[in-house]
Design an enzyme around this catalytic site. Structure first.
Site, mmCIF file in Angstrom:
data_model
loop_
_atom_site.group_PDB
_atom_site.id
_atom_site.type_symbol
_atom_site.label_atom_id
_atom_site.label_comp_id
_atom_site.label_asym_id
_atom_site.label_seq_id
_atom_site.Cartn_x
_atom_site.Cartn_y
_atom_site.Cartn_z
ATOM 1 N N LYS A 120 0.836 -1.210 0.000
ATOM 2 C CA LYS A 120 0.000 0.000 0.000
ATOM 3 C C LYS A 120 0.867 1.255 0.000
ATOM 4 C CE LYS A 120 -1.435 2.560 3.051
ATOM 5 N NZ LYS A 120 -1.797 3.087 4.365
ATOM 6 N N ASP A 138 -6.269 0.989 0.788
ATOM 7 C CA ASP A 138 -6.252 1.126 2.246
ATOM 8 C C ASP A 138 -7.649 0.764 2.751
ATOM 9 O OD1 ASP A 138 -7.875 3.201 1.592
ATOM 10 O OD2 ASP A 138 -6.799 4.710 2.754
#
Ligand code: SF4
Length: 211
Positions: A120, A138
């Site tokens: 991420k 996320d």
């Protein structure tokens, strides 16, 4: 879901999230990657307050690489998970200095070798910092994607792959920012604003829960 519906959803969300921007403050790639690592489980607003102080004390990646961990902890304490975060950002700075000549790499495989950097964080660095095609998933992006029906998996990698399937490569970075900000301000975890949502007719969650 199909590509046409997915595109129409994105087109409508763009009317609400106009010109999406990263809400973390940064001036260069070093500051961006450190800010993204620090933002785990924390609001961007709070990170911005702390990084202002942090980057004043450690203006370069070399400075942070040599920092005393207790000094760093004293600055980043308001962010939570400060022991782990301090350890990670100092180690990450050391990795960048030792292995990448002080430059943040612009490649997913290299980025995820850095301490504290997962897929991420690497995707945010690539998309936001290097303007390369990447979708960071996320908690907001995952929740909104699953509610809408763009994804049907809680696994962030599955969601990333599904989003990449629906959207053109050149839109990936903006798809990420749009879904993230829509999740942060409209399709929130506890009170999604379905009544005024432009895409409720195509939203799986709304259609399943509005009857
Ligand atoms: S209809 Fe509700 S759940 Fe669906 S995207 Fe809009 S705000 Fe989120």
């Amino acid at each position: 879901m199909n590509k046409i519906i997915a595109q129409s959803i994105y087109d409508d969300l763009k009317k609400v999230i106009v010109n999406p921007k990263c809400e973390l403050d940064y001036n260069n790639m070093y500051e961006l990657i450190i800010a993204v690592i620090l933002s785990a489980q924390c609001t961007d607003k709070r990170v911005n307050i702390v990084t202002k102080q942090l980057f004043l004390k450690y203006p370069t990646v070399q400075d942070l690489a040599q920092a005393d961990i207790f000094d760093v902890i004293s600055i980043i304490k308001p962010l939570g998970f400060f022991n782990m975060k301090a350890k990670n950002i100092i180690a990450c700075a050391n990795d960048i200095v030792a292995n990448y000549n002080g430059q943040v790499p612009n490649d997913m495989e290299e980025l995820i070798k850095l301490h504290g950097v997962g897929r991420k964080t690497a995707s945010v660095v690539l998309a936001e910092g290097y303007k390369m095609p990447a979708i960071a998933v996320d908690t907001h992006v995952n929740r909104v994607s699953n509610r809408i029906g763009l994804s049907n998996s809680q696994n962030v990698l599955d969601t990333e792959m599904m989003l990449k399937k629906w959207y053109k490569k050149e839109d990936w970075a903006n798809v990420h920012s749009t879904l993230l900000l829509y999740g942060r301000y409209y399709c929130t975890a506890h009170k999604p604003q379905c009544h005024s949502c432009l895409i409720k007719d195509r939203c799986k969650y709304y259609n399943e829960n509005s009857k």
